[in-house]
Motif scaffolding. Structure first.
Motif, mmCIF file in Angstrom:
data_model
loop_
_atom_site.group_PDB
_atom_site.id
_atom_site.type_symbol
_atom_site.label_atom_id
_atom_site.label_comp_id
_atom_site.label_asym_id
_atom_site.label_seq_id
_atom_site.Cartn_x
_atom_site.Cartn_y
_atom_site.Cartn_z
ATOM 1 N N THR A 23 90.289 57.170 108.781
ATOM 2 C CA THR A 23 91.588 57.736 108.431
ATOM 3 C C THR A 23 91.413 59.161 107.934
ATOM 4 O O THR A 23 90.297 59.596 107.622
ATOM 5 C CB THR A 23 92.259 56.908 107.324
ATOM 6 O OG1 THR A 23 91.460 57.021 106.143
ATOM 7 C CG2 THR A 23 92.410 55.448 107.727
ATOM 8 N N TRP A 24 92.508 59.881 107.845
ATOM 9 C CA TRP A 24 92.478 61.232 107.282
ATOM 10 C C TRP A 24 91.950 61.176 105.849
ATOM 11 O O TRP A 24 91.177 62.016 105.421
ATOM 12 C CB TRP A 24 93.869 61.853 107.329
ATOM 13 C CG TRP A 24 93.915 63.179 106.639
ATOM 14 C CD1 TRP A 24 94.558 63.486 105.486
ATOM 15 C CD2 TRP A 24 93.272 64.382 107.054
ATOM 16 N NE1 TRP A 24 94.354 64.797 105.152
ATOM 17 C CE2 TRP A 24 93.559 65.371 106.104
ATOM 18 C CE3 TRP A 24 92.456 64.719 108.142
ATOM 19 C CZ2 TRP A 24 93.082 66.672 106.194
ATOM 20 C CZ3 TRP A 24 91.970 66.023 108.228
ATOM 21 C CH2 TRP A 24 92.293 66.970 107.265
ATOM 22 N N ARG A 25 92.332 60.158 105.100
ATOM 23 C CA ARG A 25 91.854 60.016 103.713
ATOM 24 C C ARG A 25 90.331 59.852 103.689
ATOM 25 O O ARG A 25 89.650 60.429 102.840
ATOM 26 C CB ARG A 25 92.522 58.835 103.025
ATOM 27 C CG ARG A 25 92.104 58.686 101.568
ATOM 28 C CD ARG A 25 92.822 57.563 100.873
ATOM 29 N NE ARG A 25 94.081 57.891 100.276
ATOM 30 C CZ ARG A 25 94.263 58.721 99.242
ATOM 31 N NH1 ARG A 25 93.260 59.349 98.731
ATOM 32 N NH2 ARG A 25 95.455 58.915 98.745
ATOM 33 N N ASP A 26 89.771 59.092 104.622
ATOM 34 C CA ASP A 26 88.307 58.942 104.699
ATOM 35 C C ASP A 26 87.647 60.303 104.883
ATOM 36 O O ASP A 26 86.686 60.645 104.203
ATOM 37 C CB ASP A 26 87.893 58.055 105.875
ATOM 38 C CG ASP A 26 88.340 56.620 105.743
ATOM 39 O OD1 ASP A 26 88.556 56.152 104.608
ATOM 40 O OD2 ASP A 26 88.478 55.959 106.796
ATOM 41 N N TYR A 27 88.176 61.067 105.838
ATOM 42 C CA TYR A 27 87.594 62.374 106.159
ATOM 43 C C TYR A 27 87.746 63.350 104.991
ATOM 44 O O TYR A 27 86.774 63.944 104.528
ATOM 45 C CB TYR A 27 88.256 62.937 107.415
ATOM 46 C CG TYR A 27 87.751 64.310 107.772
ATOM 47 C CD1 TYR A 27 86.536 64.461 108.424
ATOM 48 C CD2 TYR A 27 88.490 65.438 107.461
ATOM 49 C CE1 TYR A 27 86.058 65.715 108.752
ATOM 50 C CE2 TYR A 27 88.011 66.696 107.783
ATOM 51 C CZ TYR A 27 86.805 66.828 108.430
ATOM 52 O OH TYR A 27 86.334 68.070 108.740
#
Length: 92
Positions: A23-27
């Motif tokens: 996810t964008w949050r992971d990145y």
């Protein structure tokens, strides 16, 4: 990007070059020095409310794209090296 230049079917198309898992949050969380800011979804700008995952199937199907790395963590390590200049020193 090079595959897009070499592939007629890529003209006018948009491709996500992603693993389909992260996810964008992971990145963003990998590069952010502390906890990511949080707010109620109703207060977030519309373009930040997306909750799904971007898929890279189209790049594989149309361009024949195959990732060099087998895991998201491996890609993040390479990106981190490049951003800190370590990648440039390793390749010279």
């Amino acid at each position: 990007m090079l595959l897009c230049l070499e592939t007629e079917a890529a003209v006018g198309q948009v491709f996500n070059v992603v693993d389909g898992q992260s996810t964008w949050r992971d990145y963003a969380g990998h590069f952010h020095p502390g906890p990511l800011p949080s707010m109620p979804e109703s207060q977030a700008p519309a373009h930040l409310r997306f909750r799904g995952r971007f898929l890279g199937d189209k790049a594989r199907r149309v361009l024949g794209y195959a990732p060099r790395h087998s895991s998201y963590e491996e890609v993040l390590r390479e990106t981190q090296r490049a951003l800190t200049g370590e990648g440039a020193r390793e390749s010279s």
